[in-house]
Scaffold this active site. Structure first.
Site, PDB file in Angstrom:
ATOM      1  N   ALA A 150      -3.924 -13.951 -36.200  1.00 55.08           N
ATOM      2  CA  ALA A 150      -2.675 -14.675 -36.403  1.00 55.08           C
ATOM      3  C   ALA A 150      -2.855 -16.155 -36.695  1.00 55.08           C
ATOM      4  CB  ALA A 150      -1.781 -14.502 -35.175  1.00 55.08           C
TER       5      ALA A 150
ATOM      6  N   HIS B  15      -3.824  -3.523 -38.881  1.00 52.00           N
ATOM      7  CA  HIS B  15      -2.586  -3.189 -38.154  1.00 52.00           C
ATOM      8  C   HIS B  15      -1.418  -2.914 -39.080  1.00 52.00           C
ATOM      9  CE1 HIS B  15      -4.302  -5.386 -34.377  1.00 52.00           C
ATOM     10  NE2 HIS B  15      -4.691  -4.145 -34.444  1.00 52.00           N
TER      11      HIS B  15
END
Length: 229
Positions: A20, A113
């Site tokens: 992230a 993901h």
């Protein structure tokens, strides 16, 4: 002293393992830091779980739309430099679901993901445009519940995705960890598949716990990658 630019120039196959922190410079919040996605949530793991989707699809939809979509975000210098490097000789294996690596032009990306902007109806499996999902999570054609094609808490990584990630790690003679604390599994466990002779480096503001012999490049990743450019 470790020279990242030189290591990149000498490498035959570079694999970036990203999280992230790569996208925070694009205005997308990370997960667990102060002001991050989970900061104000009592049970964030449940909000973004397969159980919540199954039991409370409307609440799941509301949470995801409110917190996860940032369509105005654009790739930053980290995305652009990684795309240029990997298009020539490598792969990006990312935990991020924002699609910014592909938007930056990266051709070799393993979205570990999934991707928020890939959506489908769980009843008929038809692909759904994300603009429609922002309005409703019900497929007008058959009443099925629409979901983003991302890995939720309680779901396994698809075998073909896991295999692609492992292959990218195995092929690399230079592995670079960027924008991740490297504590989320199974992603962090991918490092076990690295060639013992491969060079491992991480770019982060603070030191990470890395395998013996790894190199730590301390600093803001946006500046580090801007210097590489």
């Amino acid at each position: 002293m470790f020279d990242l630019k030189k290591a990149l120039a000498c490498a035959q196959h570079v694999t970036f393992m990203t999280g992230a922190g790569v996208s925070t410079a694009s205005g997308i919040p990370d997960y667990r830091s102060k002001g991050g996605l989970y900061a104000d949530s009592q049970r964030p793991e449940y909000a973004l779980s397969a159980d919540n989707l199954a039991a409370h699809h409307d609440a799941f939809h509301e949470w995801v739309v409110k917190n996860m979509y940032h369509p105005a975000a654009k790739p930053n210098v980290i995305h652009r430099v990684m795309a240029a490097i990997t298009n020539e000789k490598g792969t990006i294996v990312t935990q991020n679901v924002d699609g910014l690596d592909r938007q930056a032009g990266a051709e070799h990306v393993v979205e570990f993901h999934g991707n928020l902007y890939r959506l489908y109806c769980q009843t008929c499996h038809q692909a759904i445009d994300y603009h429609d999902y922002l309005k409703s999570d019900i497929h007008s054609a058959d009443g099925g519940v629409i979901r983003p094609d991302i890995v939720l808490y309680g779901e396994p990584i698809a075998s073909e995705v896991l295999q692609a990630a492992v292959k990218a790690i195995q092929q690399a003679d230079l592995l670079i960890v960027v924008g991740t604390s490297f504590v989320v599994y199974p992603f962090a466990g991918l490092i076990q598949y690295a060639d013992p002779k491969a060079t491992l480096a991480a770019v982060n503001k603070e030191p990470l716990e890395l395998p013996l012999g790894a190199h730590m490049v301390l600093g803001d990743a946006t500046q580090v990658f801007a210097d590489l450019a």
